[in-house]
Design a protein around this motif. Structure first.
Motif, short mmCIF file in Angstrom:
data_model
loop_
_atom_site.label_atom_id
_atom_site.label_comp_id
_atom_site.label_asym_id
_atom_site.label_seq_id
_atom_site.Cartn_x
_atom_site.Cartn_y
_atom_site.Cartn_z
N LEU A 70 0.77 -1.18 0.02
CA LEU A 70 0.18 -0.19 0.07
C LEU A 70 0.88 1.28 0.01
N ARG A 71 2.07 1.14 0.52
CA ARG A 71 3.11 2.28 0.65
C ARG A 71 3.84 2.41 -0.77
N ALA A 75 -0.20 2.92 -7.14
CA ALA A 75 -0.75 3.17 -8.36
C ALA A 75 -0.98 1.88 -8.84
N LEU A 76 -0.11 0.96 -8.77
CA LEU A 76 0.00 -0.41 -9.39
C LEU A 76 -1.24 -1.14 -8.68
N LEU A 77 -1.41 -1.17 -7.49
CA LEU A 77 -2.47 -1.67 -6.78
C LEU A 77 -3.80 -1.30 -7.42
N ALA A 78 -3.78 0.14 -7.55
CA ALA A 78 -5.35 0.65 -7.92
C ALA A 78 -5.81 0.31 -9.30
N GLY A 79 -4.38 0.32 -10.33
CA GLY A 79 -4.68 -0.02 -11.56
C GLY A 79 -5.00 -1.54 -11.86
N PHE A 80 -4.50 -2.44 -11.06
CA PHE A 80 -4.67 -3.61 -11.16
C PHE A 80 -6.09 -3.97 -10.90
#
Length: 332
Positions: A70-71, A75-80
């Protein structure tokens, strides 16, 4: 989200091929289990919400374990979550309500061609002639699948939704490629999947409004080509097998195989889905559609396994977005 491949021992390779086949079978069965629920009265978005939320709860321990992502990779997590989970699943399941399972999945397999288009015309990086041939074959096969000579007999909105699923996959592949060059510091794939499911569940909750869902459908029965089946059993299959097991076995298979081999095996997903829809749902395709589907898969095969010519940078077959395309431990 680039994963590391392990040794090339015979036992490891055999185990990797077995896991890849299990992943393709699990992913391929999602549409066959979902369509009866949609026909029984559930909205496609509600089926997607149930699938993603259930899988997110199962994967929650992994998200807690990799909470540092999360830290470091927000952006990668949100895009995924937005593309690989919410976007792909919502478009694909909505397409299932209007067109056959096999057709929807074959259109989704235009993603290899679209990725190559992104690499060539947006990133302005060279692609091989064999990869371009794969694009042409995939497009030609798709024309046969939808029978363009018949004036698009299939629902036009259904075709657009299936194409939207393919576009969401492209966005995921490109995004995951941009975050996969950190070597040993690359984010753990299982952690990204877990958080992606959580993000997707939150987004789909806002879009699907599950409080309006007809819950009585889940306590009743659905029909597989006339055969009554408990609706809850289909939902359990979708969550545990077609989502959780499919993602996990896909990721583990890529760790044991080269990305190219894993991608080729993943192409069987479309074949498996079409055969299951034929056997369990009675969705029979015409001979030109079957031939077109075979050409689509051939095009995807060539696009994923083509090697770059000598002296040419290798953005497609040995790295970049196409390597992530091969790692079909991703969504589908």
């Amino acid at each position: 989200m680039r994963v590391r491949t392990s040794g090339n021992s015979g036992s490891g390779r055999g185990a990797g091929l077995g896991l890849a086949l299990v992943s393709a079978l699990a992913f391929g069965g999602s549409g066959v289990a979902a369509k009866p629920l949609i026909e029984a009265g559930l909205d496609p978005l509600h089926v997607v919400w149930l699938r993603v939320t259930g899988a997110a709860l199962v994967m929650l321990p992994l998200a807690v374990r990799h909470r540092a992502l999360l830290r470091h990779r927000p952006a990668l997590l949100a895009g995924f979550g937005l593309l690989a989970v919410a976007g792909v699943q919502a478009c694909y399941f909505a397409a299932l309500s209007r067109i056959p399972v096999g057709v929807a999945l074959l259109i989704e397999y235009l993603a290899p061609a679209l990725v190559l288009g992104w690499v060539r015309f947006v990133q302005r990086r060279p692609v091989t002639r064999a990869a371009a041939l794969g694009v042409v074959l995939a497009a030609g096969g798709l024309a046969c699948v939808v029978e363009v000579w018949s004036g698009l007999r299939f629902d036009a909105l259904g075709l657009l939704l299936a194409l939207g699923a393919a576009c969401c996959q492209v966005g995921y592949f490109v995004l995951s490629d941009s975050g996969g060059d950190a070597g040993e510091r690359a984010p753990d794939p299982l952690g990204v999947i877990a958080f992606g499911l959580l993000v997707g569940a939150v987004v789909l909750t806002l879009v699907a409004r599950p409080w309006t869902m007809d819950r009585s459908v889940l306590t009743g029965t659905a029909h597989l080509d006339g055969t009554p089946v408990p609706a809850l059993a289909l939902l359990v299959w979708i969550v545990l097998v077609a989502t959780v097991a499919a993602y996990v076995t896909g990721v583990l298979s890529v760790r044991r195989l080269s990305p190219q081999v894993a991608g080729v095996v993943a192409c069987l997903e479309a074949v498996i889905a079409t055969v299951l829809a034929w056997v369990l749902l009675g969705e029979r395709l015409s001979l030109p559609q079957v031939a077109g589907g075979a050409v689509v898969l051939l095009g995807a095969f060539i696009a994923q396994t083509s090697a770059p010519s000598e002296g040419t940078p290798a953005p497609v077959a040995e790295g970049g977005a196409e390597r992530e395309l091969s790692a079909r431990g991703t969504a589908a």
